[in-house]
Enzyme design. Structure first.
Site, short mmCIF file in Angstrom:
data_model
loop_
_atom_site.label_atom_id
_atom_site.label_comp_id
_atom_site.label_asym_id
_atom_site.label_seq_id
_atom_site.Cartn_x
_atom_site.Cartn_y
_atom_site.Cartn_z
CG ASP A 1 -1.79 1.21 1.33
OD1 ASP A 1 -2.69 1.35 0.49
OD2 ASP A 1 -1.57 2.04 2.24
CB VAL B 1 5.49 2.01 -2.08
CG1 VAL B 1 4.97 0.60 -1.88
CG2 VAL B 1 5.38 2.44 -3.54
CD GLU C 1 -2.26 2.69 -3.39
OE1 GLU C 1 -3.16 3.51 -3.63
OE2 GLU C 1 -1.92 2.38 -2.23
#
Length: 577
Positions: free
Chosen positions: A242, A244, A279
């Site tokens: 999630d 990054v 992401e």
């Protein structure tokens, strides 16, 4: 069970369990160990007289994130997936789901009963939104605080193993969405143990994780061990990382690169492919560039530009971050080059954004795309799906662009039948003040998108969660059944025509007419032709009609005399003459 815990600054640490308290001794590197043998099922740690707090690496929190931890032995499960050798991401389709709203029961065991449905639409991977422990009964999952524990309301860690096992028996891989950039607002006891968070640094969701400050070696180890746990102990096939871009790391070797190295080593040891998907809103292909070429070596990343371009082309919505995608050539550019913002001006950000992809070398499957996903639906004011705005033909076009495009397609639960249920932002914070702050924060977020703040549902209202549950009985209704049949047909086309999974982006060519609102996506001799207009369009194309779909069951396309007649809001797949 060793009951070890890292608490580098503590003066005293005690292990607390229902039968008593055991002093702990400091060991090397700030790790503490019980000073006498312990055999406790439930336990916690008291730090300098405070607590007891749950184990930061707890696998099970049956009494919630504030309760004692419970021992869970992952090796006790008798796996039945011996025939499973893994699945590569290339050529596969991902299905994103939230356990709590996927079925009426909202459990992992109940989700197993829908795996045959996923197989029928060509799904290769099931991607679960975060399942780690959070405070409350229901949540999107991004407020997790027990990173190693599976939320007990979903069935806990044993149910998670049963789910992965069942997916593998059904020929489906599992991707787990994990959040390493922040922790939730309630039940985060990590700061009681050590410097897990960075002082003075923060992101949209709170304090940043300490990835590069003093004592960050163990914090990074905490994250990497968590990732390896999912892949090794639960036999998960990949992780979706999630946001990054919110990982603040100024070390020479970024956490993502370090993680990729260790996951590659585990993949070799396990002898099955393990996939890391980032992401990121940076539009930076270095994430997915091999380490030998100076990149981080991740396998894939999301491309929100695809979603934005498709959304604008179909809905005409141009507020907020959709503004730059208004011209039809934005969609054409995304289909040919992966990103729209690849160093171009972003009016929403007020600056240039992104970096170009080398389409001669970067395979298209490394970009994961969707016309709908949990973020793009759930972060709308009322959580409305495309179904609320588009007719069947337009929904079919969105599906065709996603599933027959040059990237790795991802579907969001229910889109395959045009689910009428919204997917809204919901929370169940037991603390009233936290619930109120969350509701106010949601309203403030929508100002830049120009959405009506007065219609934003209260995240804390139990009905907001209830409204977001899928209604599986819709599959039997005529309009929904027709759309579902389309998704199954598109899965068949992907199997029958290798052009649709050809990884070479440089071979994709798009012709379009912005005024007439049509475009043609060339995949070798296979053509995906799309009419976005409200009127019929005639294109100078000759070939064999393989498939077509429009707003009604009437014929959507006719081929003859060197031309293609395409109904309004319809698409057709042809083999060129």
């Amino acid at each position: 069970m060793s009951y070890e815990v890292w608490a580098p600054a503590a003066e005293t640490v005690e292990l607390v369990h229902p039968a008593g308290t055991v002093p702990m001794a400091r060991g090397e590197g700030g790790w503490w160990h019980p000073s006498s043998p312990v055999d406790a099922r439930d336990y916690g740690f008291r730090i300098d007289g405070r607590g007891p707090f749950p184990d930061p690496r707890s696998r099970h929190q049956p009494d919630g994130v504030h309760g004692l931890s419970r021992v869970f032995d992952a090796v006790e499960h008798e796996w039945s997936d011996a025939a499973w050798s893994g699945r590569p991401l290339a050529g596969s389709t991902i299905y994103e789901l939230h356990v709590g709203t996927f079925t009426p029961e909202g459990t992992l065991d109940a989700a197993v009963g829908r795996l045959d449905h996923l197989r029928s639409i060509g799904v290769g991977f099931v991607e679960l939104l975060p399942v780690n422990a959070f405070n409350g009964t229901h949540n999107w999952g991004y407020d997790g605080v027990g990173w190693f524990a599976v939320h007990d309301g979903y069935g806990g860690p044993a149910a998670y193993q049963r789910f992965v096992d069942a997916c593998h028996r059904a020929g489906l891989g599992v991707i787990q969405d994990v959040v390493y950039n922040h922790l939730g607002p309630s039940g985060n006891y990590l700061p009681e143990f050590g410097p897990y968070l960075s002082e003075g640094r923060g992101n949209t969701w709170g304090s940043s994780v300490n990835l590069d400050g003093p004592d960050s070696d163990e914090v990074r180890r905490f994250i990497i061990d968590n990732a390896l746990m999912w892949l090794r102990d639960y036999r998960v096939d990949g992780l979706r990382l999630d946001a990054v871009h919110a990982l603040v790391d100024e070390r020479a070797t970024h956490l993502l690169e370090e993680l990729a190295v260790e996951v590659d080593a585990l993949s070799a040891a396990e002898r099955r492919p393990l996939t890391l998907i980032a992401e990121s809103d940076l539009n930076d292909p270095r994430l997915i560039t091999p380490r030998e070429a100076g990149g981080y070596g991740l396998d894939a990343q999301w491309s929100d530009d695809f979603h934005h371009a498709v959304h604008v082309a179909l809905t005409g919505e141009t507020s907020g971050y959709y503004a730059d995608f208004e011209p039809l050539d934005a969609l054409a550019k995304v289909l040919e080059r992966g990103f729209f913002h690849d160093g171009t001006w972003s009016s929403f950000r007020g600056r240039h954004h992104g970096r170009p992809i080398d389409i001669e070398r970067m395979p298209g499957w490394r970009l994961v795309v969707a016309s709908q996903n949990h973020d793009q639906i759930g972060n709308r004011a009322i959580g409305d799906r495309l179904t609320a705005h588009l007719n069947a033909g337009q929904l079919g076009i969105a599906a065709a662009l996603t599933l027959l495009g040059p990237f790795t397609p991802m579907l969001f639960m229910g889109e395959e039948w045009g689910a009428s249920t919204p997917w809204q932002f919901f929370t169940s914070h037991p603390e009233p003040e936290l619930g109120e702050a969350t509701a106010k924060g949601r309203i403030a977020e929508f100002a830049r998108m120009g959405w009506d703040e007065s219609v934003v549902p209260d995240p804390q209202d139990p009905q907001t969660f209830a409204r977001s549950k899928l209604r599986w009985q819709e599959l039997e209704e005529p309009g929904h059944a027709r759309l579902l049949a389309l998704y199954r047909d598109l899965a068949r086309l992907r199997r029958e025509h290798p052009q649709f999974t050809d990884p070479r982006l440089a071979r994709v060519r798009v012709d379009f007419d912005a005024d007439a609102r049509w475009l043609v996506v060339h995949r070798g001799e296979i053509l995906l032709t799309i009419n976005l207009a409200k009127e019929e369009r005639t294109l100078g194309i000759d070939g064999e009609l393989l498939y077509s779909f429009g707003p009604t069951a009437d014929a959507a396309a006719r081929v003859g005399g060197g031309t293609l007649d395409l109904a309004p809001h319809a698409f057709a797949v042809l083999r060129s003459a």
